[in-house]
Design a protein around this motif. Structure first.
Motif: not given
Length: 282
Positions: A242-260
């Protein structure tokens, strides 16, 4: 205890301001006992100079409702609710009824909805109501258990609004309905909490590395849940965060860098409490 009283006082003040500053001078009937009181005032102008004051009708109409509620619901339920109704009636009495020369129904609907929704939200957040139709709906539902309270309240308020349409015309009623919608949205935001967030589900073979990166880079906790793919019958590790609304894209970016190829689901979290978010309180 003190915060409950403060919420009730501020909330009822906002609601009374909406009635005296907007709804009464604009002849907008939103439903409820206060809406009924506006109708009674209009219909009694030929009997009493200016008609029966809204605060008088509001208080008088609530007396039998509270008496009925006392026998049906019990006195413990009515304590602060009765106090809230007295505050609301008092503010209706002391606040002046504003005479609006330039009638902007759209802005009035917005302002009235915000004031009413904010006021109701504060009172309901304290765990009580101002009585009236809310209390009457609860009383009726205690006898007609097959009908939800929301359905009963809708029927009661719809009856008042329809009566207002017959008295004041359907033009003002249309804007009153807009105000009801705004009020319900504002009240919902207050009751569900303004600290909104996003809950994110991640399915990936790189779940361990993704969780480590989220914890290190964002400082957010991650929970791993074991599941099974029903098509492949393989065990899957699902990450929940669970993250704040402004942190969503940062988290998605982290996931995509590890496993697209990671599977990601993002959902609204209406109420987030606990470490890193709003503190849990009474």
């Amino acid at each position: 205890m003190a915060w409950k009283i403060i919420r009730i006082i501020i909330g009822t003040l906002m609601m009374a301001a909406a009635v005296n500053f907007i709804f009464e001078p604009m002849n907008m009937v939103m439903g409820g006992v206060s809406g009924l009181a506006i109708i009674v005032k209009e219909l009694t102008k030929g009997i009493v100079d200016g008609g029966f004051p809204v605060w008088v009708t509001n208080l008088a109409a609530n007396v039998p409702i509270f008496l009925l509620g006392y026998f049906v619901m019990g006195k413990s339920y009515l304590g602060y609710t009765f106090f809230a109704n007295l505050c609301f009636s008092f503010f209706l009495l002391v606040l002046p009824v504003v005479s609006i020369e330039q009638k902007d129904y759209f802005l009035s609907a917005i302002a009235g909805g915000v004031l009413t929704g904010g006021g109701l939200g504060l009172v309901f957040a304290a765990g009580y109501s101002t009585g009236g139709m809310d209390l009457l709906g609860s009383i009726i539902q205690s006898r007609l258990k097959s009908y939800p309270v929301a359905v009963i309240l809708f029927a009661l308020d719809a009856t008042v609004i329809f009566t207002g349409a017959l008295v004041f015309g359907f033009f003002t009623t249309a804007y009153a309905v807009v105000s009801v919608f705004i009020s319900s949205r504002i009240m919902d935001e207050i009751l569900s909490g303004l600290k909104l967030g996003k809950q994110i589900w991640i399915i990936s073979e790189e779940h361990q590395k993704i969780s480590n990166e989220i914890i290190q880079q964002m400082g957010r906790g991650v929970t791993c849940i074991s599941g099974q793919g029903m098509y492949t019958k393989r065990t899957k590790n699902i990450l929940f965060c669970v993250v704040g609304k402004r942190q969503v894209m940062s988290l998605v970016s982290i996931v995509r860098q590890v496993d697209r190829a990671a599977f990601i689901v993002i959902q609204d979290a209406r109420e987030v409490m606990g470490e890193g978010f709003r503190e849990i309180s009474e």
